[in-house]
Motif scaffolding. Structure first.
Motif, PDB file in Angstrom:
ATOM      1  N   SER A   1      11.632   6.520  10.216  1.00  0.00           N
ATOM      2  CA  SER A   1      10.537   6.323  11.174  1.00  0.00           C
ATOM      3  C   SER A   1      10.968   6.544  12.620  1.00  0.00           C
ATOM      4  O   SER A   1      10.125   6.786  13.485  1.00  0.00           O
ATOM      5  N   GLY A   2      12.261   6.432  12.878  1.00  0.00           N
ATOM      6  CA  GLY A   2      12.755   6.525  14.248  1.00  0.00           C
ATOM      7  C   GLY A   2      12.340   7.784  14.984  1.00  0.00           C
ATOM      8  O   GLY A   2      11.909   7.712  16.153  1.00  0.00           O
TER       9      GLY A   2
ATOM     10  N   ILE B   1       3.139   6.671   6.367  1.00  0.00           N
ATOM     11  CA  ILE B   1       3.093   6.684   4.896  1.00  0.00           C
ATOM     12  C   ILE B   1       3.478   8.056   4.352  1.00  0.00           C
ATOM     13  O   ILE B   1       4.311   8.171   3.435  1.00  0.00           O
ATOM     14  N   LYS B   2       2.907   9.095   4.901  1.00  0.00           N
ATOM     15  CA  LYS B   2       3.227  10.443   4.410  1.00  0.00           C
ATOM     16  C   LYS B   2       4.692  10.786   4.647  1.00  0.00           C
ATOM     17  O   LYS B   2       5.327  11.452   3.812  1.00  0.00           O
TER      18      LYS B   2
ATOM     19  N   TRP C   1       7.269   8.667   4.744  1.00  0.00           N
ATOM     20  CA  TRP C   1       8.089   7.942   3.771  1.00  0.00           C
ATOM     21  C   TRP C   1       7.951   8.536   2.372  1.00  0.00           C
ATOM     22  O   TRP C   1       8.938   8.647   1.634  1.00  0.00           O
ATOM     23  N   ILE C   2       6.743   8.924   1.990  1.00  0.00           N
ATOM     24  CA  ILE C   2       6.559   9.531   0.665  1.00  0.00           C
ATOM     25  C   ILE C   2       7.383  10.814   0.565  1.00  0.00           C
ATOM     26  O   ILE C   2       8.053  11.070  -0.449  1.00  0.00           O
ATOM     27  N   ARG C   3       7.373  11.605   1.619  1.00  0.00           N
ATOM     28  CA  ARG C   3       8.152  12.852   1.611  1.00  0.00           C
ATOM     29  C   ARG C   3       9.654  12.568   1.541  1.00  0.00           C
ATOM     30  O   ARG C   3      10.379  13.208   0.765  1.00  0.00           O
ATOM     31  N   GLU C   4      10.120  11.602   2.338  1.00  0.00           N
ATOM     32  CA  GLU C   4      11.557  11.319   2.381  1.00  0.00           C
ATOM     33  C   GLU C   4      12.048  10.660   1.088  1.00  0.00           C
ATOM     34  O   GLU C   4      13.186  10.880   0.673  1.00  0.00           O
ATOM     35  N   MET C   5      11.219   9.857   0.437  1.00  0.00           N
ATOM     36  CA  MET C   5      11.635   9.233  -0.824  1.00  0.00           C
ATOM     37  C   MET C   5      11.708  10.249  -1.951  1.00  0.00           C
ATOM     38  O   MET C   5      12.547  10.108  -2.864  1.00  0.00           O
ATOM     39  N   GLY C   6      10.868  11.273  -1.894  1.00  0.00           N
ATOM     40  CA  GLY C   6      10.910  12.321  -2.897  1.00  0.00           C
ATOM     41  C   GLY C   6      10.825  11.782  -4.315  1.00  0.00           C
ATOM     42  O   GLY C   6       9.958  10.965  -4.634  1.00  0.00           O
ATOM     43  N   ASP C   7      11.748  12.234  -5.160  1.00  0.00           N
ATOM     44  CA  ASP C   7      11.758  11.825  -6.568  1.00  0.00           C
ATOM     45  C   ASP C   7      12.782  10.730  -6.852  1.00  0.00           C
ATOM     46  O   ASP C   7      13.071  10.456  -8.028  1.00  0.00           O
ATOM     47  N   GLU C   8      13.335  10.140  -5.792  1.00  0.00           N
ATOM     48  CA  GLU C   8      14.313   9.066  -6.007  1.00  0.00           C
ATOM     49  C   GLU C   8      13.657   7.936  -6.795  1.00  0.00           C
ATOM     50  O   GLU C   8      12.521   7.547  -6.523  1.00  0.00           O
TER      51      GLU C   8
ATOM     52  N   TYR D   1       0.832  -1.209   0.000  1.00  0.00           N
ATOM     53  CA  TYR D   1       0.000   0.000   0.000  1.00  0.00           C
ATOM     54  C   TYR D   1       0.867   1.260   0.000  1.00  0.00           C
ATOM     55  O   TYR D   1       0.542   2.249  -0.678  1.00  0.00           O
ATOM     56  N   LEU D   2       1.985   1.237   0.723  1.00  0.00           N
ATOM     57  CA  LEU D   2       2.913   2.368   0.700  1.00  0.00           C
ATOM     58  C   LEU D   2       3.451   2.585  -0.709  1.00  0.00           C
ATOM     59  O   LEU D   2       3.525   3.726  -1.192  1.00  0.00           O
ATOM     60  N   ALA D   3       3.840   1.502  -1.393  1.00  0.00           N
ATOM     61  CA  ALA D   3       4.323   1.630  -2.773  1.00  0.00           C
ATOM     62  C   ALA D   3       3.232   2.195  -3.671  1.00  0.00           C
ATOM     63  O   ALA D   3       3.489   3.064  -4.515  1.00  0.00           O
TER      64      ALA D   3
END
Length: 508
Positions: free
Chosen positions: A229-230, A241-242, A244-251, A147-149
């Motif tokens: 998450s730490g 979820i939000k 991780w989405i922010r930290e992954m960015g456009d990678e 679901y995160l993906a």
């Protein structure tokens, strides 16, 4: 005695005697300091006599200890050799090669595909997914990772159901060989394992790690769960979820490092107030609604249909019902008259009364939907340790009398009207399951009672039998689950997502 016989006996006796009473000569005492009498000065008189007399006895004791130790080592070695050959004699589990091959051959494993797939696509590989855990734990984490993906518009990288990452093809569990890794497609179908999304949904399809490493060579961004998450304090699932989405960015290619903690940890799955804030969107997403069990699992259901609950000859096999890309979950309609009980045994004997009672834990999050009729009461503040253990045993590890009483009460509710058949999904010993079935028949006059232990399964189906039980439980008119079990929790989640009335899902 004839001379020849006595000579042979003497020849056999001499080696044995030399073991316990060795010959002595001057070399045996060469290092002993001697006085004029030939006896060490400190050992003259009566003490010297005791040493001279006891020296052979000491040697006998030492040799005897050596012999006993040697015998013990040989016995242990013999046990090990016997165990090795016994294990070698056991039939080895299947390795699901055809499922692995089918996964590798998925059409989306093509670098030339257009964005959002192919070499320019975006991917999420959660390499630190859970291992060495039961299927319920692994499945709930799998759904959230997928679901995160999906939420981040990335292709989910799905791995095996993994007991051991580092061992060979086989591991030992309860002294029996099991597959170390089972491909997820042996359990399920749908977008989580590379199936197509519903028409109009352009999310990239899931891929396997082998393709991820091929298309993401020298482009992978490593991310740490502890760093992302730490810093979060008791976050909800939506917050995780939000973040991780922010930290992954456009990678483009993100790999979560294998080190713990997991992206969605065990504490989140134990707290409904934190997990269920994603429920409205999660339950309607293709991750849930387009999920279905594998053909292997559904064939096991069809082949054991009359054992589970006798049916009309006109009812079509489940495997013949078409799978909708958008509403595959809807195929699992309730079977009228079927009551399914989930009864854990084995490791739950200590887990319920020791771990859960000591930490005063409640139902898992997917067993604690607010709409469900049974809520965990929790021990009173002044409860003694014995009272806590008794409370947890009643709800988590019920004995046969408690099961019979609870079944009678549920059968008397509006949701229980018309129940005729009972299916017991359990890891209990066959003899215990048979005693429970007999007690249920005697107490309530059921038309049919059966258990997991009576299913006839192929070797491949045997190691995905938990999924077969879950399919049966999904289709129950009424399901009584274990509120502390993640397996019951996933059944409850799938029933809720499929629109089964909450009052038809109960707990001990």
């Amino acid at each position: 005695m004839p001379a020849g016989v006595s000579t042979r006996l003497l020849g056999l006796a001499q080696p044995l005697a030399s073991t316990f009473w060795p010959k002595t000569d001057a070399r045996d005492y060469a290092l002993l300091p001697s006085g004029s009498s030939g006896i060490p000065p400190a050992q003259t008189g009566a003490h010297a006599l005791r040493v001279l007399c006891c020296h052979p006895l000491l040697l006998v004791r030492r040799r005897l200890r050596l012999v006993l130790v040697s015998v013990g080592i040989l016995a242990l070695a013999a046990v090990g050799v016997v165990a090795y050959f016994v294990l070698r004699a056991l039939p080895l589990p299947p390795l699901y090669a055809r499922f692995h091959a089918a996964e590798l051959a998925l059409p989306q494993h093509d670098a030339s595909l257009a964005f959002p797939e192919g070499r320019d696509g975006r991917y999420l590989w959660v390499a630190n997914h859970a291992s060495k855990c039961g299927w319920g734990n692994a499945m709930q984490e799998l759904f959230l990772n997928a679901y995160l993906a999906y939420r981040s518009n990335r292709a989910f990288v799905f791995d095996n159901y993994t007991w051991s990452r580092d061992e060979g093809d086989y591991s030992l569990y309860n002294l029996k060989p099991i597959p170390s890794r089972i491909p997820l497609t042996a359990f399920m179908r749908g977008p989580i394992v590379g199936g197509a999304f519903p028409e109009g949904d352009h999310a990239p399809r899931a891929v396997v790690p082998e393709y991820f490493y091929e298309v993401c060579t020298n482009r992978t961004t490593m991310m740490s769960s502890s760093e992302v998450s730490g810093p979060l304090v008791d976050p909800s699932a939506e917050t995780v979820i939000k973040t991780w989405i922010r930290e992954m960015g456009d990678e483009r290619c993100v790999e979560v490092e294998r080190q713990p903690p997991e992206v969605f940890d065990e504490h989140l799955f134990a707290d409904a107030s934190r997990l269920l804030d994603i429920w409205p969107h999660f339950s309607a997403s293709p991750i849930v609604q387009s999920f279905s069990w594998s053909t292997l699992v559904e064939l096991a259901f069809d082949n054991n249909r009359d054992t589970i609950a006798p049916t009309s000859p006109s009812e079509p096999p489940l495997t013949s019902v078409p799978v909708s890309r958008s509403r595959a979950l809807a195929r699992y309609t309730p079977i009228p008259g079927l009551l399914v009980l989930h009864i854990r045994r084995g490791d739950f004997a200590s887990h319920c009364t020791d771990v859960l009672a000591r930490r005063e834990l409640g139902y898992t999050a997917f067993n604690a939907f607010p709409a469900l009729p049974d809520r965990w009461p929790g021990p009173p503040p002044d409860a003694s340790e014995a009272e806590k253990r008794a409370l947890y045993a009643r709800h988590c590890f019920p004995d046969i009398d408690a099961v019979v009483a609870r079944v009678g009460a549920v059968r008397g509710t509006p949701a229980g009207r018309g129940l005729q058949h009972v299916y017991i999904m359990t890891n209990a010993a066959p003899a215990w399951a048979a005693r429970l079935a007999r007690a249920l028949r005697e107490a309530h006059g059921w038309a049919h009672v059966a258990s997991s232990r009576e299913l006839v399964l192929t070797p491949e189906q045997r190691y995905v039998a938990q999924a077969v039980d879950m399919l049966v439980a999904q289709r129950a008119q009424v399901f009584i689950g274990n509120g502390f079990s993640t397996l019951s929790g996933m059944v409850t989640m799938l029933r809720m997502a499929n629109g089964v009335p909450p009052e038809a899902t109960r707990h001990w």
